[in-house]
Design an enzyme around this catalytic site. Structure first.
Site, PDB file in Angstrom:
ATOM      1  N   PRO A 130      47.900   5.526 -21.032  1.00 12.74           N
ATOM      2  CA  PRO A 130      48.700   4.294 -20.948  1.00 12.74           C
ATOM      3  C   PRO A 130      47.987   3.281 -20.055  1.00 12.74           C
ATOM      4  O   PRO A 130      47.615   3.604 -18.925  1.00 12.74           O
ATOM      5  CB  PRO A 130      50.016   4.775 -20.316  1.00 12.74           C
ATOM      6  CG  PRO A 130      49.643   6.008 -19.551  1.00 12.74           C
ATOM      7  CD  PRO A 130      48.527   6.652 -20.312  1.00 12.74           C
ATOM      8  N   MET A 131      47.790   2.067 -20.577  1.00  9.72           N
ATOM      9  CA  MET A 131      47.096   1.022 -19.816  1.00  9.72           C
ATOM     10  C   MET A 131      47.832  -0.306 -19.957  1.00  9.72           C
ATOM     11  O   MET A 131      48.090  -0.750 -21.077  1.00  9.72           O
ATOM     12  CB  MET A 131      45.649   0.871 -20.295  1.00  9.72           C
ATOM     13  CG  MET A 131      44.743   2.040 -19.957  1.00  9.72           C
ATOM     14  SD  MET A 131      43.048   1.788 -20.524  1.00  9.72           S
ATOM     15  CE  MET A 131      43.222   2.197 -22.274  1.00  9.72           C
ATOM     16  N   GLN A 178      55.717   5.550 -22.452  1.00  9.81           N
ATOM     17  CA  GLN A 178      55.784   5.777 -21.012  1.00  9.81           C
ATOM     18  C   GLN A 178      56.596   4.680 -20.337  1.00  9.81           C
ATOM     19  O   GLN A 178      56.434   3.501 -20.640  1.00  9.81           O
ATOM     20  CB  GLN A 178      54.392   5.796 -20.383  1.00  9.81           C
ATOM     21  CG  GLN A 178      54.441   6.150 -18.897  1.00  9.81           C
ATOM     22  CD  GLN A 178      53.137   5.934 -18.172  1.00  9.81           C
ATOM     23  OE1 GLN A 178      52.737   4.806 -17.914  1.00  9.81           O
ATOM     24  NE2 GLN A 178      52.451   7.022 -17.836  1.00  9.81           N
ATOM     25  N   CYS A 180      51.687   5.438 -10.744  1.00  8.58           N
ATOM     26  CA  CYS A 180      51.273   4.047 -10.529  1.00  8.58           C
ATOM     27  C   CYS A 180      51.313   3.708  -9.042  1.00  8.58           C
ATOM     28  O   CYS A 180      52.367   3.806  -8.407  1.00  8.58           O
ATOM     29  CB  CYS A 180      52.180   3.095 -11.302  1.00  8.58           C
ATOM     30  SG  CYS A 180      51.750   1.353 -11.060  1.00  8.58           S
ATOM     31  N   HIS A 195      46.280  12.471 -12.986  1.00 12.62           N
ATOM     32  CA  HIS A 195      45.175  11.604 -12.598  1.00 12.62           C
ATOM     33  C   HIS A 195      44.602  12.182 -11.306  1.00 12.62           C
ATOM     34  O   HIS A 195      45.286  12.222 -10.291  1.00 12.62           O
ATOM     35  CB  HIS A 195      45.671  10.172 -12.370  1.00 12.62           C
ATOM     36  CG  HIS A 195      44.578   9.196 -12.073  1.00 12.62           C
ATOM     37  ND1 HIS A 195      44.580   7.922 -12.586  1.00 12.62           N
ATOM     38  CD2 HIS A 195      43.456   9.295 -11.331  1.00 12.62           C
ATOM     39  CE1 HIS A 195      43.499   7.285 -12.165  1.00 12.62           C
ATOM     40  NE2 HIS A 195      42.809   8.108 -11.399  1.00 12.62           N
ATOM     41  N   ASN A 244      43.036  13.456 -16.365  1.00 11.90           N
ATOM     42  CA  ASN A 244      42.824  12.012 -16.460  1.00 11.90           C
ATOM     43  C   ASN A 244      42.027  11.544 -15.249  1.00 11.90           C
ATOM     44  O   ASN A 244      42.120  12.123 -14.166  1.00 11.90           O
ATOM     45  CB  ASN A 244      44.180  11.306 -16.514  1.00 11.90           C
ATOM     46  CG  ASN A 244      44.074   9.787 -16.526  1.00 11.90           C
ATOM     47  OD1 ASN A 244      44.694   9.110 -15.722  1.00 11.90           O
ATOM     48  ND2 ASN A 244      43.278   9.234 -17.419  1.00 11.90           N
ATOM     49  N   GLY A 245      41.244  10.480 -15.429  1.00 15.19           N
ATOM     50  CA  GLY A 245      40.504   9.899 -14.308  1.00 15.19           C
ATOM     51  C   GLY A 245      39.013  10.142 -14.364  1.00 15.19           C
ATOM     52  O   GLY A 245      38.303   9.895 -13.390  1.00 15.19           O
ATOM     53  N   ALA A 276      41.108   6.487 -20.201  1.00 14.05           N
ATOM     54  CA  ALA A 276      41.581   5.116 -19.983  1.00 14.05           C
ATOM     55  C   ALA A 276      40.425   4.127 -20.128  1.00 14.05           C
ATOM     56  O   ALA A 276      40.175   3.593 -21.210  1.00 14.05           O
ATOM     57  CB  ALA A 276      42.242   4.998 -18.616  1.00 14.05           C
ATOM     58  N   ARG A 277      39.691   3.899 -19.035  1.00  9.24           N
ATOM     59  CA  ARG A 277      38.714   2.800 -19.047  1.00  9.24           C
ATOM     60  C   ARG A 277      37.573   2.994 -20.046  1.00  9.24           C
ATOM     61  O   ARG A 277      37.112   2.025 -20.655  1.00  9.24           O
ATOM     62  CB  ARG A 277      38.155   2.598 -17.632  1.00  9.24           C
ATOM     63  CG  ARG A 277      39.155   1.896 -16.714  1.00  9.24           C
ATOM     64  CD  ARG A 277      38.678   1.835 -15.267  1.00  9.24           C
ATOM     65  NE  ARG A 277      38.384   3.161 -14.780  1.00  9.24           N
ATOM     66  CZ  ARG A 277      37.249   3.510 -14.157  1.00  9.24           C
ATOM     67  NH1 ARG A 277      36.314   2.615 -13.974  1.00  9.24           N
ATOM     68  NH2 ARG A 277      37.066   4.726 -13.723  1.00  9.24           N
TER      69      ARG A 277
END
Length: 491
Positions: free
Chosen positions: A17-18, A89, A118, A185, A216-217, A244-245
């Protein structure tokens, strides 16, 4: 409650989720390139009510399901292609509110996730996101309520705590709530992408629980190409990997055959953005994330200068595609309008007085509505209270209401997005036909507003004198209209 979804979280490659990035075009593109599951994030932290009062609208032209807020903003758009792959989410600090939102969207998504990682201030100040990590009791309440209350799998996404032991203990408590998987994460809430990801902590979590763990991460330290996804998975002993990125920079990271050329990826993204009417500012933002160091190239400068979807298409040599797609949309709209007109013709009643009006609450004082004015007028003239009959059109799920006053029927020829708006529009038609004030600001001070002010003043005087105060006039007005609606619904 029994989960009736086939969604599995083992051995999966997942789009994380971004914010701003994970809109429908990016999610569909990730699925095309090989992603198994795609997450979307809605910023519900401070404004959960925006989603809570949304209504679902099927858009025939786009072939989408839109969740539309009262201000007509689309807060979530989805389609059949991703229905069995998309996880919704949200951020929440309240179990019942989270459940209400989950019930609203669950039929159009594959799963529900709670954001517990977050680190942004707008989230943590509201006791949500990473702030939940210090309140295990609240975490258990939210997740247990969701697991018991909906039919789709529930997951959550966390960041790690200062110690491995504390993190593992928290995850074990989370596992007992019955969730389907947990995404981790591998950074602490104060750490940022430039800090190393703590694979050892994710591995300790994976070995401590039986539910799937989603790592994640890894974009900064591990994931540069497709084969690195497996490397990160092995380093963390996780069941699945969430990206993600690396996916934001090039969503073809999910393609086992290797990257597509970035230009082709961007053109495919633009096709989805045009096809699903993505707002040009969001499209532009996502394309800029893909271009990165190429923003100073001639194409990057054209993209930066673009002020519409059409100009974005022109910058990527896709003007013909834009024109063709727009022409298809217009043809569908014309066909839809024809069908709508046919339905309107079927509703025609020569005894109904019609007018093309729509209720805009900005034109009225707070707590004053045309329905209230019409009810007040009927009482003054000793007529029975207005009776509203509202129908919903299957094609676009819009509403039209007919109000009967003194045996005469009135309605607006314009269809509205909610039952309440349609009734207000019908009341306006009646009031304007009768030549009765409807309470607009441009009409200045009038009898109903002055009456409310007098009632407020009487309330204050009674309170100052120690007498039993009546209910405030604003509450009276609200009660009258709601009570009227309840009676009408029974009729």
């Amino acid at each position: 409650m029994t989960v009736n979804s086939p969604l599995c979280f083992r051995g999966k490659k997942i789009l994380a989720p971004m914010v701003r990035v994970g809109t429908l075009p990016m999610r569909l593109l990730a699925l095309d390139y090989g992603a198994d599951i795609v997450y979307l994030i809605r910023l519900l932290y401070l404004h959960w009510y925006v989603i809570f009062v949304c209504f679902s609208l099927r858009v025939e032209v786009l072939e989408t399901v839109d969740f539309v807020a009262p201000n007509e903003r689309v807060v979530f758009r989805t389609c059949e292609r991703e229905r069995h792959h998309v996880v919704f989410q949200m951020g929440s600090a309240d179990a019942e509110r989270a459940l209400a939102v989950a019930k609203l969207v669950e039929s159009d998504v594959a799963g529900i996730d709670i954001n517990m990682g977050c680190p942004k201030e707008y989230s943590t100040k509201a006791s949500m996101g990473a702030a939940l990590l210090s309140d295990p009791g609240k975490i258990e309440s939210i997740l247990t309520t969701l697991v018991k209350g909906i039919c789709k799998p529930v997951t959550c996404k966390i960041r790690i705590l200062p110690s491995i032991e504390d993190t593992v203990n928290l995850v074990k408590r989370i596992e007992k709530t019955g969730i389907a998987a947990i995404a981790v994460h591998g950074r602490k809430k104060e750490e940022r992408p430039q800090h190393p990801v703590h694979c050892d902590v994710i591995k300790a979590i994976s070995e401590a629980v039986s539910i799937p763990v989603i790592a994640n991460g890894g974009s900064h330290d591990f994931i540069k190409e497709y084969t690195d996804i497996e490397t990160f998975q092995k380093a963390t002993a996780a069941s699945s990997v969430m990206i993600a990125r690396a996916a934001m920079w090039n969503p073809s990271i999910f393609r086992k055959e290797g990257f597509f050329p970035l230009k082709e990826v961007m053109q495919e993204y633009i096709k989805y953005a045009v096809r699903y009417d993505n707002h040009y500012t969001n499209t532009k933002y996502c394309l800029c994330q893909m271009l990165r160091e190429q923003l100073e190239t001639p194409q990057g400068k054209k993209l930066h200068a673009a002020q519409s979807t059409q100009e974005i298409c022109e910058a990527f040599e896709m003007a013909d595609f834009y024109e063709e797609t727009t022409a298809i949309f217009e043809a569908k709209k014309t066909s839809s309008r024809t069908e709508t007109q046919d339905e309107d013709d079927q509703m025609e009643d020569p005894d109904v007085i019609k007018m093309a009006v729509r209720f805009d609450k900005r034109e009225y004082p707070p707590q004053i509505t045309p329905k209230m004015y019409l009810l007040e007028w009927c009482r003054k003239e000793k007529h029975p209270q207005p009776v509203y009959e509202t129908v919903q059109r299957p094609l676009d799920r819009l509403f039209c209401s007919v109000v009967t006053v003194a045996e005469q029927k009135y309605r607006s020829t314009l269809w509205d997005k909610s039952k309440k708006l349609a009734e207000q529009s019908a009341a306006i038609v009646c009031l304007r036909t009768l030549g009765v004030p409807e309470g607009r600001l441009c009409e200045g001070e009038n009898q109903l507003i002055n009456k409310r002010k007098r009632e407020d003043q009487e309330h204050l005087n009674n309170r100052d004198s120690g007498e039993d105060p009546a209910e405030p006039s604003q509450k009276k007005a609200s009660f009258i209209e709601e009570n009227s609606d309840m009676k009408l619904s029974r009729m």
